[in-house]
Motif scaffolding. Structure first.
Motif, mmCIF file in Angstrom:
data_model
loop_
_atom_site.group_PDB
_atom_site.id
_atom_site.type_symbol
_atom_site.label_atom_id
_atom_site.label_comp_id
_atom_site.label_asym_id
_atom_site.label_seq_id
_atom_site.Cartn_x
_atom_site.Cartn_y
_atom_site.Cartn_z
ATOM 1 N N LEU A 1 15.193 2.227 -0.707
ATOM 2 C CA LEU A 1 14.049 2.509 0.142
ATOM 3 C C LEU A 1 13.107 3.516 -0.509
ATOM 4 O O LEU A 1 11.873 3.363 -0.439
ATOM 5 N N GLU A 2 13.663 4.528 -1.161
ATOM 6 C CA GLU A 2 12.825 5.510 -1.843
ATOM 7 C C GLU A 2 12.055 4.874 -2.993
ATOM 8 O O GLU A 2 10.900 5.236 -3.261
ATOM 9 N N HIS A 3 12.676 3.937 -3.684
ATOM 10 C CA HIS A 3 11.967 3.209 -4.731
ATOM 11 C C HIS A 3 10.741 2.505 -4.160
ATOM 12 O O HIS A 3 9.637 2.596 -4.716
ATOM 13 N N ALA A 4 10.938 1.797 -3.056
ATOM 14 C CA ALA A 4 9.838 1.025 -2.469
ATOM 15 C C ALA A 4 8.723 1.944 -1.967
ATOM 16 O O ALA A 4 7.531 1.666 -2.192
ATOM 17 N N ARG A 5 9.095 3.061 -1.309
ATOM 18 C CA ARG A 5 8.084 3.971 -0.765
ATOM 19 C C ARG A 5 7.316 4.674 -1.893
ATOM 20 O O ARG A 5 6.091 4.842 -1.824
ATOM 21 N N CYS A 6 8.021 5.090 -2.937
ATOM 22 C CA CYS A 6 7.358 5.755 -4.068
ATOM 23 C C CYS A 6 6.467 4.785 -4.841
ATOM 24 O O CYS A 6 5.400 5.178 -5.341
ATOM 25 N N LEU A 7 6.881 3.524 -4.934
ATOM 26 C CA LEU A 7 6.051 2.524 -5.596
ATOM 27 C C LEU A 7 4.743 2.323 -4.829
ATOM 28 O O LEU A 7 3.663 2.209 -5.435
ATOM 29 N N ASN A 8 4.817 2.290 -3.507
ATOM 30 C CA ASN A 8 3.594 2.181 -2.705
ATOM 31 C C ASN A 8 2.669 3.369 -2.947
ATOM 32 O O ASN A 8 1.442 3.203 -3.072
ATOM 33 N N ALA A 9 3.255 4.567 -3.010
ATOM 34 C CA ALA A 9 2.439 5.763 -3.240
ATOM 35 C C ALA A 9 1.812 5.742 -4.632
ATOM 36 O O ALA A 9 0.641 6.108 -4.803
ATOM 37 N N GLN B 1 -3.096 5.100 -8.120
ATOM 38 C CA GLN B 1 -3.763 4.373 -9.199
ATOM 39 C C GLN B 1 -4.973 3.594 -8.709
ATOM 40 O O GLN B 1 -5.886 3.319 -9.479
ATOM 41 N N SER B 2 -4.993 3.240 -7.431
ATOM 42 C CA SER B 2 -6.141 2.509 -6.886
ATOM 43 C C SER B 2 -7.339 3.409 -6.640
ATOM 44 O O SER B 2 -8.463 2.918 -6.483
ATOM 45 N N GLY B 3 -7.118 4.721 -6.601
ATOM 46 C CA GLY B 3 -8.217 5.657 -6.378
ATOM 47 C C GLY B 3 -8.668 5.748 -4.947
ATOM 48 O O GLY B 3 -9.775 6.241 -4.664
ATOM 49 N N LEU C 1 -7.412 10.083 -0.235
ATOM 50 C CA LEU C 1 -6.218 10.380 0.553
ATOM 51 C C LEU C 1 -6.522 10.581 2.029
ATOM 52 O O LEU C 1 -5.655 10.377 2.882
ATOM 53 N N ASN C 2 -7.744 10.977 2.345
ATOM 54 C CA ASN C 2 -8.070 11.207 3.762
ATOM 55 C C ASN C 2 -8.309 9.909 4.525
ATOM 56 O O ASN C 2 -8.537 9.930 5.735
ATOM 57 N N THR C 3 -8.277 8.770 3.840
ATOM 58 C CA THR C 3 -8.465 7.476 4.513
ATOM 59 C C THR C 3 -7.151 6.729 4.697
ATOM 60 O O THR C 3 -7.156 5.592 5.177
ATOM 61 N N LEU C 4 -6.025 7.345 4.345
ATOM 62 C CA LEU C 4 -4.738 6.664 4.448
ATOM 63 C C LEU C 4 -4.237 6.632 5.878
ATOM 64 O O LEU C 4 -4.493 7.557 6.663
ATOM 65 N N ASN C 5 -3.512 5.574 6.209
ATOM 66 C CA ASN C 5 -2.889 5.506 7.530
ATOM 67 C C ASN C 5 -1.589 6.304 7.533
ATOM 68 O O ASN C 5 -1.196 6.883 6.516
ATOM 69 N N LYS C 6 -0.897 6.305 8.645
ATOM 70 C CA LYS C 6 0.286 7.143 8.798
ATOM 71 C C LYS C 6 1.395 6.729 7.840
ATOM 72 O O LYS C 6 2.033 7.583 7.204
#
Length: 595
Positions: free
Chosen positions: A76-84, A89-91, A94-99
């Motif tokens: 699970l940590e792999h998947a969550r860190c990959l999303n982050a 990298q997408s630029g 950060l203030n537009t991210l959802n919960k």
């Protein structure tokens, strides 16, 4: 343009996505795909659509994980860190991210110490694996070797057309005079001439396996050639341009990249150039004609593989357009022509797109420098000849130049490798001297020519990679370019060679043509490039190129694994090492126990 993200390998095709896929198949002609629009019958079309549906399970590149080294993160940590990591990298601000995205970022920040520690451990493992598999550099297809070796021999023969004996004239600096107090500005003045039939870039979606066809290697020796393929000192197009334009230096793109590339101070290279009087219709002046660099005396097999894939990208992914082109370059007899059968001319290069442009390179001192140390401002004009690989159509109807550069992967099972300093400075020069262009870095498995990933690389990304991996600023080499031009334009008329070796370091030697009777002969060019002094050398001592621990491939997204890290195993690692007898004993105990 249909992007790979629209057709992720694990994503079921909806009706809307299927329509996009069909249209995408008609927009490009990759070697491993069948355009669906060419099939008229319904049964055949349905069969092909089903094959496309099945091909969604495919993803390029296969990762290898050692079964005795577990990761320090959970699945699970792999998947969550990959999303982050993808968010960073997408630029995306950060203030537009959802919960959920904010939680991913917080988890990624919290685990940074573990991630960095495992990155170091993973790189050490990959480095040791490389030391045991350096034979990969010597593994080359016989077709590639024969083709590149013949091309290299042809270039050696061309080198022998230059004057033979040279003496040392002077030393020349290959670095900027004073990088702290001088500013170099390089701007394009205008395009003066364009030739050739432009092609269109056919970018594959990689929804199925895409392997470059080696049968598409172009024939490099033909009865006719073009002025734009000759050295600039022999290019008739250049002579015509200089009749109406005033320039100080004439150079090709290969010469620019060679002068800017300072990645290896031990590299041996030579560039012939000519200083001759030129009349522009108003005045006469000496102009420096800097020809293409001479071929390597001792190339390696990876050099051969890279040359072949550079040509394969153009022949596999560049499609001729139906546009009527009026400004085609005239053919001229090829001096190096040898008798060929008609079948040998089927893949001969046509008139590729070529552009001639005038640039200004200007340097002056900063305002805060003391007046007594201020140097005289100087402006140098140079004519640049460069070829365009292909073009890409933009939504507004315009076209932009495309640069295709191969990135050969020798350890793709562990991830994508970083670019070398040599590759970065040349890619930066490609983008800088081709305004409004786009560079595509095509990652290819070196052993089977499979395309693994294609990424558009802007100049900002190249600058970031150069600083991150090498603490290097490619734009500072523009000052060195000005320094070299300034010294060459002071020379008298004659034939010269600019030569660099490990002995000269940050300097080069300007060698001037002389006679055999001169007792100060420094270089015998014909002897230097004779068959006895030129051979293919081994590449086993080539430095290891580390894996980019932050580069996300398709296979990482599919398996939901962080790049540059080991795999998560369920249960304890010791359970994986149980022998067959122990497992068999446990199975018997479970069978005999009462239910």
């Amino acid at each position: 343009m249909i992007h790979d993200n629209d057709f992720l390998p694990w994503k079921e095709l909806s009706c809307q996505n299927m329509v996009k896929e069909v249209s995408a198949q008609t927009d490009f002609i990759p070697t491993a795909h069948v355009p669906l629009s060419n099939v008229s019958s319904v049964p055949q079309r349905t069969s092909l659509i089903n094959k496309v549906r099945e091909s969604k399970k495919f993803f390029p590149g296969v990762l290898f994980y050692p079964r005795d080294i577990p990761t320090s993160l959970t699945a699970l940590e792999h998947a969550r860190c990959l999303n982050a990591l993808k968010l960073y990298q997408s630029g995306v601000p950060l203030n537009t991210l959802n919960k959920a995205q904010q939680e991913d970022v917080e988890i990624y920040k919290t685990l940074q110490s573990k991630i960095q520690e495992e990155h170091a451990k993973f790189l050490d493992y990959v480095r040791k694996d490389w030391q045991n598999s350096e034979w990969r550099l010597e593994d080359i297809k016989i077709v590639f070797y024969n083709y590149a070796h013949s091309l290299w021999k042809l270039k050696l023969r061309k080198a022998l057309t230059y004057s033979r004996f040279y003496k040392l004239h002077k030393d020349v600096r290959l670095v900027q005079d004073d990088a702290d107090h001088l500013i170099t500005k390089v701007v394009i003045e205008k395009n003066v001439l364009s030739f050739g039939a432009p092609t269109t870039f056919a970018c594959p979606t990689l929804v199925s396996k895409c392997v470059l066809k080696i049968t598409h290697l172009p024939t490099f020796e033909a009865k006719y050639t073009y002025n734009s393929k000759l050295p600039v000192s022999q290019d008739a197009n250049v002579i015509g341009i200089l009749k109406t334009h005033d320039v100080d230096v004439v150079i090709s793109m290969s010469g620019i990249k060679r002068l800017m590339d300072d990645s290896d101070h031990n590299k041996v290279w030579s560039i012939p150039f000519v200083v001759k009087e030129t009349n522009n219709g108003r005045t006469s002046k000496n102009v420096v004609y800097i020809d293409k660099p001479l071929p390597l005396q001792c190339p390696t097999k990876p050099d051969f593989v890279e040359q072949c894939h550079k040509r394969l990208l153009r022949t596999n992914f560049c499609v001729e357009t139906a546009e009527v082109v009026n400004n085609l370059e005239e053919k001229i007899p090829n001096f190096y022509h040898s008798n060929m059968s008609p079948s040998d001319t089927k893949n001969v290069y046509g008139p590729c797109a070529c552009n001639y442009s005038i640039w200004n390179i200007h340097r002056n001192s900063e305002g805060n420098v003391l007046l007594k140390t201020r140097t005289e401002e100087k402006n140098i004009k140079f004519l640049l000849r460069q070829k365009i690989d292909t073009y890409e159509h933009l939504p507004d109807g315009n076209k932009r130049p495309i640069i295709l550069t191969p990135k050969l992967e020798y350890q793709i099972e562990h991830g994508a490798s970083i670019c070398t300093k040599h590759e970065l400075v040349r890619q930066w020069a490609d983008l800088f001297f081709r305004p409004f262009s786009q560079l595509y870095r095509v990652r290819i498995k070196a052993d089977n020519s499979e395309v693994v990933h294609i990424e558009g690389v802007p100049m900002q990304k190249i600058n970031m990679e150069a600083m991150q991996h090498y603490q290097y600023k490619p734009h500072e080499r523009l000052g060195a370019l000005f320094t070299i031009f300034s010294q060459l334009t002071t020379l008298e008329q004659g034939n010269y060679v600019l030569r660099h070796s490990g002995r000269t370091g940050a300097f080069g030697e300007i060698l001037k043509e002389t006679s055999e009777l001169d007792g100060n002969v420094k270089l015998d060019l014909h002897k230097e490039y004779s068959a006895g002094n030129c051979s293919v050398k081994t590449a086993r001592n080539r430095p290891w190129c580390p894996i980019d621990v932050n580069y996300v491939l398709h296979v990482h997204s599919v398996s939901k694994r962080m790049p540059g890290m080991f795999k998560y195993f369920q249960g304890r690692v010791t359970n994986l090492k149980k022998n067959k007898k122990q497992k068999k004993k446990e199975w018997k105990n479970r069978k005999q126990s009462p239910t």
